[in-house]
Motif scaffolding. Structure first.
Motif, PDB file in Angstrom:
ATOM      1  N   HIS A  28     -13.903  18.438  21.418  1.00 15.57           N
ATOM      2  CA  HIS A  28     -13.185  17.831  20.293  1.00 15.57           C
ATOM      3  C   HIS A  28     -11.718  17.653  20.667  1.00 15.57           C
ATOM      4  O   HIS A  28     -11.079  18.599  21.112  1.00 15.57           O
ATOM      5  N   ASN A  29     -11.178  16.465  20.470  1.00 15.77           N
ATOM      6  CA  ASN A  29      -9.754  16.210  20.639  1.00 15.77           C
ATOM      7  C   ASN A  29      -9.122  16.310  19.263  1.00 15.77           C
ATOM      8  O   ASN A  29      -9.277  15.428  18.431  1.00 15.77           O
ATOM      9  N   THR A  30      -8.394  17.386  19.021  1.00 18.18           N
ATOM     10  CA  THR A  30      -7.753  17.585  17.718  1.00 18.18           C
ATOM     11  C   THR A  30      -6.316  17.073  17.715  1.00 18.18           C
ATOM     12  O   THR A  30      -5.622  17.213  16.721  1.00 18.18           O
ATOM     13  N   ARG A  47     -10.721  21.519  21.243  1.00 23.07           N
ATOM     14  CA  ARG A  47     -11.638  22.636  21.071  1.00 23.07           C
ATOM     15  C   ARG A  47     -12.994  22.149  21.526  1.00 23.07           C
ATOM     16  O   ARG A  47     -13.286  20.950  21.502  1.00 23.07           O
ATOM     17  N   ARG A  68      -8.611  13.014  17.297  1.00 22.86           N
ATOM     18  CA  ARG A  68      -9.466  13.490  16.205  1.00 22.86           C
ATOM     19  C   ARG A  68     -10.914  13.034  16.352  1.00 22.86           C
ATOM     20  O   ARG A  68     -11.592  12.785  15.368  1.00 22.86           O
ATOM     21  N   THR A  82      -3.167  14.002  18.793  1.00 21.87           N
ATOM     22  CA  THR A  82      -2.813  12.657  18.343  1.00 21.87           C
ATOM     23  C   THR A  82      -2.816  11.630  19.473  1.00 21.87           C
ATOM     24  O   THR A  82      -2.503  10.462  19.234  1.00 21.87           O
ATOM     25  N   SER A 123     -14.595  13.286  19.221  1.00 22.49           N
ATOM     26  CA  SER A 123     -15.263  14.191  20.151  1.00 22.49           C
ATOM     27  C   SER A 123     -16.236  13.428  21.034  1.00 22.49           C
ATOM     28  O   SER A 123     -16.601  12.289  20.740  1.00 22.49           O
TER      29      SER A 123
END
Length: 119
Positions: free
Chosen positions: A35-37, A15, A87, A39, A89
């Motif tokens: 943002h890397n949400t 996101r 998780r 894994t 950014s």
């Protein structure tokens, strides 16, 4: 005046957020956070977008601009933030110019060649 825009990435759970702040006259500053949400890390990130009006980037920090004009591609800096850990950014910003009334946020983004959708 703020123009926030949220994006979600299709291939990697991502996101993003872009907000532009009007400084007065034909100038503005923009702040972008990806943002890397997921894994897994996103390596050697590259974010592309199109300005809706006559905006142009005049300065950029925490990233490298590889193309300018209405179509813009921004990549990771050479020495740091080359990967977005799970998780985590990354953030970059830029200053720009525009014609009065054309300072809208980009409608779409592409991260590492995959289209992002508005979230």
């Amino acid at each position: 005046k703020r123009h926030p825009h949220h994006v979600a990435h299709g291939r990697h759970p991502m996101r993003g957020h872009l907000s532009a702040v009007r400084l007065g006259g034909p100038t503005f500053n923009a702040d972008v956070t990806i943002h890397n949400t997921g894994t897994t890390a996103v390596d050697r990130w590259e974010l592309s977008f199109h300005f809706p009006g006559d905006q142009a980037i005049t300065q950029i920090w925490n990233a490298t601009r590889t193309r300018d004009g209405r179509s813009v591609t921004v990549t990771h800096p050479t020495d740091y933030n080359t990967s977005i850990a799970p998780r985590s950014s990354v953030n970059f910003g830029f200053s720009g110019t525009s014609q009065t009334g054309t300072n809208g946020a980009p409608a779409t983004f592409t991260l590492n060649g995959t289209a992002c959708t508005s979230a």
